[in-house]
Write a protein that holds these residues in place. Structure first.
Motif, PDB file in Angstrom:
ATOM      1  N   ALA A 224      66.801 -46.688  22.856  1.00  0.00           N
ATOM      2  CA  ALA A 224      65.411 -46.915  23.314  1.00  0.00           C
ATOM      3  C   ALA A 224      65.365 -47.954  24.601  1.00  0.00           C
ATOM      4  CB  ALA A 224      64.599 -47.687  22.384  1.00  0.00           C
ATOM      5  N   VAL A 225      66.629 -48.475  25.178  1.00  0.00           N
ATOM      6  CA  VAL A 225      66.538 -49.263  26.170  1.00  0.00           C
ATOM      7  C   VAL A 225      67.573 -48.895  27.208  1.00  0.00           C
ATOM      8  CG1 VAL A 225      66.962 -51.849  27.128  1.00  0.00           C
ATOM      9  CG2 VAL A 225      65.927 -51.206  24.678  1.00  0.00           C
TER      10      VAL A 225
ATOM     11  N   TYR B  65      64.662 -53.617  33.240  1.00  0.00           N
ATOM     12  CA  TYR B  65      64.753 -52.956  32.009  1.00  0.00           C
ATOM     13  C   TYR B  65      63.670 -52.018  31.650  1.00  0.00           C
ATOM     14  CZ  TYR B  65      68.568 -56.312  30.837  1.00  0.00           C
ATOM     15  OH  TYR B  65      69.693 -56.980  30.754  1.00  0.00           O
ATOM     16  N   ASN B  66      63.891 -50.990  31.017  1.00  0.00           N
ATOM     17  CA  ASN B  66      62.851 -50.149  30.562  1.00  0.00           C
ATOM     18  C   ASN B  66      63.191 -49.871  29.032  1.00  0.00           C
ATOM     19  OD1 ASN B  66      62.325 -48.874  33.603  1.00  0.00           O
ATOM     20  ND2 ASN B  66      64.716 -48.453  32.988  1.00  0.00           N
ATOM     21  N   VAL B  67      61.849 -49.635  28.441  1.00  0.00           N
ATOM     22  CA  VAL B  67      61.652 -49.640  26.880  1.00  0.00           C
ATOM     23  C   VAL B  67      61.153 -48.324  26.529  1.00  0.00           C
ATOM     24  CG1 VAL B  67      61.043 -50.544  24.789  1.00  0.00           C
ATOM     25  CG2 VAL B  67      61.710 -52.201  26.669  1.00  0.00           C
TER      26      VAL B  67
ATOM     27  N   PHE C 129      59.405 -45.583  24.723  1.00  0.00           N
ATOM     28  CA  PHE C 129      58.391 -45.634  23.277  1.00  0.00           C
ATOM     29  C   PHE C 129      57.842 -44.241  22.781  1.00  0.00           C
ATOM     30  CE2 PHE C 129      55.651 -46.397  27.046  1.00  0.00           C
ATOM     31  CZ  PHE C 129      54.512 -45.768  26.639  1.00  0.00           C
TER      32      PHE C 129
ATOM     33  N   ARG D 216      57.901 -44.982  29.043  1.00  0.00           N
ATOM     34  CA  ARG D 216      58.522 -46.336  29.053  1.00  0.00           C
ATOM     35  C   ARG D 216      57.669 -47.370  29.522  1.00  0.00           C
ATOM     36  NH1 ARG D 216      62.355 -46.668  34.372  1.00  0.00           N
ATOM     37  NH2 ARG D 216      61.021 -45.355  35.909  1.00  0.00           N
TER      38      ARG D 216
END
Length: 320
Positions: free
Chosen positions: A155-156, A213-215, A217, A223
């Motif tokens: 997820a990251v 950073y990218n999360v 979802f 993201r």
């Protein structure tokens, strides 16, 4: 070479031929290579994608008139990406706001971007040129950027970019006066003769880097993004042509070299955004805040800390 590759190349050449040269985008503009929000992974499927971006940015961010954006602070741009090969994309970027102001829209950038992957990291190198010609050899702007995207967990992910640019832009200013007589202290006279338009050329280099950073979802790849970016430039503004002086007294130097002016600048950004992705489209609002701004014009430094009033925000819409 396979026939499908030939057809794709011909299609790209047709696209590149439809635009007239446009004015250079100048320093640190929206939808500029290395500006932000781009990863080392291809973000479209099915062969091509069309993007449009509307953004608001202060036209005089650095406090240096040379870099002030003429006209509106609103930016409108369009971009076409095309998968020329399985791991090579080409793209063109057009400044639509320039077309609104001047009545002609042309290409601002032509981009080639190869990709590759090693273990858990994607890599890309983007080569972008400003195709507008001013009658000389080479391109007005050339940008080469390295990008990497690393999966830290399901997820990251993290993005890193590092780019350099060579800038050689110019414009012409015309002096309306033909001749001006001005007496001097010795009883002679100095004559200002119009010898044609004065030309100013900006020549320099820019370095840009970003890290974020990218999360993720949702399963479609939507993201949240948070990153930092730094931009620095070192330029010389060289003047030539224009009015010249002649006088009955010694003092004028016809062999004098063109006057020059040095400008150095740097900006640090904090960028936040979101990409809402679906198979056929993508919506990406973003906000960028200048946290550090510095400029030096002929030894006169200008420094600023965070400036919320100079925030940039916009929305990019992509059909893919």
């Amino acid at each position: 070479m396979p026939a499908s590759v030939v057809r794709r190349a011909l299609a790209v050449l047709a696209v590149l031929g439809v635009g007239a040269p446009a004015a250079a985008q100048g320093g640190f503009q929206t939808l500029d290579p290395s500006y932000g929000g781009e990863t080392a992974r291809r973000a479209f499927y099915g062969g091509f994608a069309v993007s449009g971006e509307a953004a608001y940015r202060d036209g005089d961010l650095l406090g240096v008139p040379r870099f002030a954006t003429a006209g509106s602070d609103l930016a409108l741009a369009a971009r076409l990406d095309y998968a020329l090969l399985p791991q090579v994309d080409v793209a063109v970027v057009a400044d639509l706001m320039n077309g609104v102001r001047n009545g002609s829209t042309g290409l601002s950038w032509v981009i080639v971007k190869p990709y590759w992957r090693n273990e858990m990291t994607d890599y890309a190198v983007r080569v972008a040129v400003d195709p507008a010609s001013e009658g000389g050899l080479g391109f007005r702007q050339t940008d080469v950027t390295f990008l990497s995207t690393t999966a830290l967990s399901p997820a990251v992910t993290s993005d890193l970019t590092l780019g350099v640019r060579r800038v050689r832009t110019g414009y012409v200013r015309v002096d309306e006066s033909a001749f001006v007589e001005s007496p001097d202290d010795l009883g002679g006279s100095a004559r200002l003769a119009a010898s044609g338009p004065e030309r100013e050329r900006l020549v320099g280099q820019e370095v840009r880097a970003s890290w974020g950073y990218n999360v993720l979802f949702d399963p479609a790849g939507s993201r949240l993004t948070l990153g930092l970016a730094a931009e620095a430039g070192d330029y010389a503004i060289v003047r030539s042509g224009g009015p010249t002086f002649s006088t009955d007294d010694a003092g004028a130097d016809p062999e004098a070299e063109p006057a020059s002016e040095r400008i150095r600048s740097g900006i640090g950004w904090m960028r936040m955004g979101m990409e809402f992705s679906r198979p056929d489209y993508q919506l990406a609002p973003f906000v960028s805040l200048p946290v550090v701004t510095w400029a030096d014009v002929q030894g006169d430094p200008v420094r600023h800390g965070p400036r919320p009033e100079k925030v940039r925000f916009g929305l990019r819409v992509t059909l893919r």
